[in-house]
Scaffold this active site. Structure first.
Site: not given
Ligand code: GDP
Ligand code: IMO
Ligand code: MG
Length: 425
Positions: A12, A15, A39-40, A224
């Site tokens: 988080d 990225k 979750g990007h 990640q």
């Protein structure tokens, strides 16, 4: 130029934002590891995209998107994601390629993740419950694994699924007293996945090497963070793939040698979701200030993120194992308003100062951070676009981080939007 973007903390880091920016000048964007645990977030104008499986470059309508062999694909999540983009006017038709060797996350993986976490009680890992660990375990175990390419032979797949589901049902009943799952119901879902996704399934290794030979510019997107790496992170409080830069070659079949620059992403502080040691954690007013101001809640699970000071020992380690060339430092704006800021420059372990991060969880648990304190700044910096226009204390903070991690900070985030970015060097 080929670039690889990788998180240097516990995920988080931002990225998604960095990949979106770099994707403007890339032909192909590749996800090479993890699954829908990621979750990007990408913010374009007033629209916010939360991407779990599609590369963050997918919001750029011309970018070719690759989901490579190292990813574990949950077709249900992927379908929803493609639909969501379509509703926002972004089509993936003709520009999405999924590896035939990418493993498939099915209902029994998610069920096992949930049952295992529940059974561990207070010792649970705090996974995202997206079936990631069980799917990678099946991949390594081989006998009960299914890959995207298997959707191409439904007859064989049906037989395989009968065996797998029978095995899983026995296991879940014995270990967790769980209700059996229906192989037929899972097969029906697979039939629909085959109809929808087979047109995208291909040999992505061949595709990527052809693209490189044609001189295309490739952007590899890590998921990640390096400290969640299965081998090099804070085991067992990690994910089930090699999420540091070391996982990139195996995750897509392209040697690291073909990457011109590895760009590490960090926040100006540290966050972590899920369980595990976290030496710089601030479970106090400071942590709450950062969480509220930085909106530190999981993109995938909505869980509040644990927050703490910037840890230069941890980041230096990720830089070293990943041969990181330069760093993007995000969320500098979130620190505005704090009177003073701390940076962890070493760990004290049993009376000795250490600057090499001990990934071993037992040793890490004994580490107490040695901090350097710097003065903060009050000004709102979210509209600053030039490094020289930042308050002097903010500049000094960035420069001290550069010194400690021995890498240049070339991108600075001052807000979630594309434009809220400062470029340097
Ligand atoms: P990822 O998993 O590394 O892509 O990061 P996430 O998307 O899970 O979390 C990063 C969050 O920070 C998202 O909500 C982003 O929109 C937001 N974000 C990214 N860069 C910045 C920044 O420089 N400042 C602020 N305030 N928010 C940012
Ligand atoms: P992005 O790509 C932050 C964490 C989980 C848990 C551990 C294991 O958005 O940075 P898993 O479901 O993978 O078995 O969970 O890893 N985790 C993440 N934390 N960001 C992520 O992805 C994460 N993916 C997994 O919270 O602690
Ligand atoms: Mg995230």
């Amino acid at each position: 130029m080929n670039h690889c973007v990788v998180g240097l903390q516990w995920g988080d880091e931002g990225k998604g934002k960095v990949v979106d920016i770099l994707a403007e000048h890339s032909d192909v964007v590749v996800r090479y590891g993890g699954g829908a645990n990621a979750g990007h977030t990408v913010v374009v104008g007033d629209t916010r995209f939360a991407l779990h499986l599609l590369p963050s470059g997918s919001v750029r309508p011309k970018a070719i998107c690759v989901i490579a062999n190292g990813v574990v694909v949950d077709p249900e999540v992927l379908g929803t994601e493609i639909d969501t983009l379509a509703q926002k006017g972004i089509s993936l038709d003709g520009r999405l390629f999924i590896s035939e060797n990418a493993h498939v996350v099915l209902d029994y993986h998610k069920r096992e993740d949930q049952l295992s976490e529940e059974s561990l009680g207070k010792n649970k890992l705090g996974t995202t419950v997206r079936g990631i660990g069980p799917c990678y375990a099946d991949k390594v175990g081989r006998s009960h694994a299914l890959r995207m390419g298997d959707l191409g032979n439904l007859e064989e797949l049906k037989t395989k699924l009968q065996t797998i589901v029978e095995y899983k049902n026995k296991l879940f009943a014995a270990l967790y007293n769980a209700e059996p799952m229906s192989a037929d119901a899972i097969f029906e879902k697979c039939e629909s996945y085959a109809g929808r996704f087979l047109p995208y399934v291909t040999d992505t290794t061949e595709f990527l090497h052809k693209s490189i030979a044609e001189g295309k510019s490739i952007l590899f997107e890590g998921a990640q963070g390096s400290l969640l790496d299965l081998d090099h992170g804070t085991f067992p409080f990690v994910t089930s793939s090699n999420s540091s830069a070391l996982g990139m070659p195996a995750g897509c079949g392209v040697p690291a040698k073909w990457v011109d620059k590895f760009i590490g992403v960090v926040k100006a502080y540290t966050t972590r979701v899920g369980a595990g040691p976290f030496p710089v954690e601030q479970d106090n007013d400071i942590g709450r200030y950062i969480r509220d101001k930085g909106n530190e809640y999981g993109t995938t699970t909505g869980r509040p993120r644990r927050c703490g000071w910037f840890d230069a020992v941890a980041v230096s380690y990720s830089v070293t194992i990943g041969a990181i060339d330069s760093v993007a430092l995000l969320h500098l704006d979130t620190l505005s308003g704090l009177k003073e800021l701390k940076i962890c420059r070493a760990y004290n372990i049993n009376g000795q100062e250490k600057t090499f991060f001990p990934a071993n969880t037992a040793r890490l648990a004994q580490a107490s951070p040695v901090y350097q304190t710097l003065p903060g700044w009050d000004q709102d910096i979210s509209e600053v676009r030039d490094f020289q226009d930042l308050p002097v204390n903010a500049r000094d903070y960035v420069c001290r981080i550069e010194e400690l991690i021995d890498r240049p900070v070339t991108i600075i985030g001052v807000g979630p939007k594309r434009a809220q970015t400062i470029f340097r060097h």
